[in-house]
Design a protein around this motif. Sequence first.
Motif, PDB file in Angstrom:
ATOM      1  N   SER A   1       0.817  -1.230   0.000  1.00 21.60           N
ATOM      2  CA  SER A   1       0.000   0.000   0.000  1.00 21.60           C
ATOM      3  C   SER A   1       0.842   1.267   0.000  1.00 21.60           C
ATOM      4  N   PHE A   2       2.004   1.200   0.641  1.00 20.49           N
ATOM      5  CA  PHE A   2       2.762   2.443   0.846  1.00 20.49           C
ATOM      6  C   PHE A   2       3.709   2.762  -0.308  1.00 20.49           C
ATOM      7  N   LEU A   3       4.005   1.749  -1.142  1.00 22.05           N
ATOM      8  CA  LEU A   3       4.965   1.968  -2.228  1.00 22.05           C
ATOM      9  C   LEU A   3       4.400   2.991  -3.213  1.00 22.05           C
TER      10      LEU A   3
ATOM     11  N   ASP B   1      -3.575  -2.123   7.263  1.00 28.97           N
ATOM     12  CA  ASP B   1      -2.538  -1.217   7.756  1.00 28.97           C
ATOM     13  C   ASP B   1      -2.183  -1.655   9.176  1.00 28.97           C
ATOM     14  N   SER B   2      -0.913  -1.946   9.402  1.00 29.84           N
ATOM     15  CA  SER B   2      -0.511  -2.462  10.710  1.00 29.84           C
ATOM     16  C   SER B   2       0.946  -2.123  10.995  1.00 29.84           C
ATOM     17  N   ALA B   3       1.274  -1.958  12.243  1.00 33.07           N
ATOM     18  CA  ALA B   3       2.659  -1.645  12.636  1.00 33.07           C
ATOM     19  C   ALA B   3       3.005  -2.343  13.952  1.00 33.07           C
TER      20      ALA B   3
ATOM     21  N   ILE C   1      -6.180   1.911  14.458  1.00 35.77           N
ATOM     22  CA  ILE C   1      -5.826   2.505  15.751  1.00 35.77           C
ATOM     23  C   ILE C   1      -4.323   2.329  15.876  1.00 35.77           C
ATOM     24  N   GLU C   2      -3.599   3.441  16.031  1.00 27.67           N
ATOM     25  CA  GLU C   2      -2.140   3.318  15.971  1.00 27.67           C
ATOM     26  C   GLU C   2      -1.426   4.243  16.936  1.00 27.67           C
ATOM     27  N   PRO C   3      -1.408   3.857  18.222  1.00 27.83           N
ATOM     28  CA  PRO C   3      -0.652   4.675  19.169  1.00 27.83           C
ATOM     29  C   PRO C   3       0.830   4.773  18.801  1.00 27.83           C
TER      30      PRO C   3
END
Length: 253
Positions: free
Chosen positions: A56-58, A106-108, A201-203
């Motif tokens: 997705s980010f490329l 989307d995940s981190a 949700i991405e703290p």
Amino acid sequence: MIQIKNSQQIKAMREAGRITGEALIVARDHIREGVSTKYLDTLIRQHIEERGAKPSFLGLYGFPGSACISINDEVIHGIPSEHRILQEGDIVKIDVGAFYKGFHGDSARTFPVGRVSEEAAKLIAVTKQSFYEGMSAVKVGNRIGDIGYAIDTYVSRFGFSAVRRYVGHGVGREVHESPDVPNYGTPGRGPRLCEGLVIAIEPMINQGSFEVRELSDGWTVKTVDGSLSAHYENTVALTPDGVVNLTEVEIGE
Ligand code: MG
Ligand code: MG
């Protein structure tokens, strides 16, 4: 405008979410001292493409990597590079998305490189738990402000602070959709949460001040005070059966 998803669309998003989550596992399994962030980015891209998906980010807003890889006091948006070599004791944040069958995940995660300091380990653990505190506020009738309030209140107890300049967001046919999902907030304020809502949700949690700055490369965001920062993100859906974590692929991850 908030794009509400039906159950079929959420099912498709589960697939994009699974590929996203798996890419993080692939990266995690190759993290060690001496490895470049470019190497991890290549593995992530290969995994996503092998599954018939696209990173997705490329190219998103011109970003040159498939994942954002940020080390220590870098908060987000680190550019993968063959010159950035992981060192024992670093903490590394990997933020990735996969586009599959018309939808994004989307995940981190924040991973330790070898043995890290007690303080760094605590920051990673508190940041992970703050995600769950935020997720527990995702209920029909609650509002967006309840999520950020839960995150901010939790991390403040440890003397940490939630980054304010960058926020979570809706996810769907676009990686970044409405609404914004800040990691701080006022209970009972902001858009109402309803079934069919899908949000990341991405703290992003700093050991010190919440203030951040962007570097001259136009991407990398660092803490202003040089303190460590951790990131934990999942894409979650509010369904008739409750909250579903679309990017979670492994218990204990
Ligand atoms: Mg992300
Ligand atoms: Mg995100």
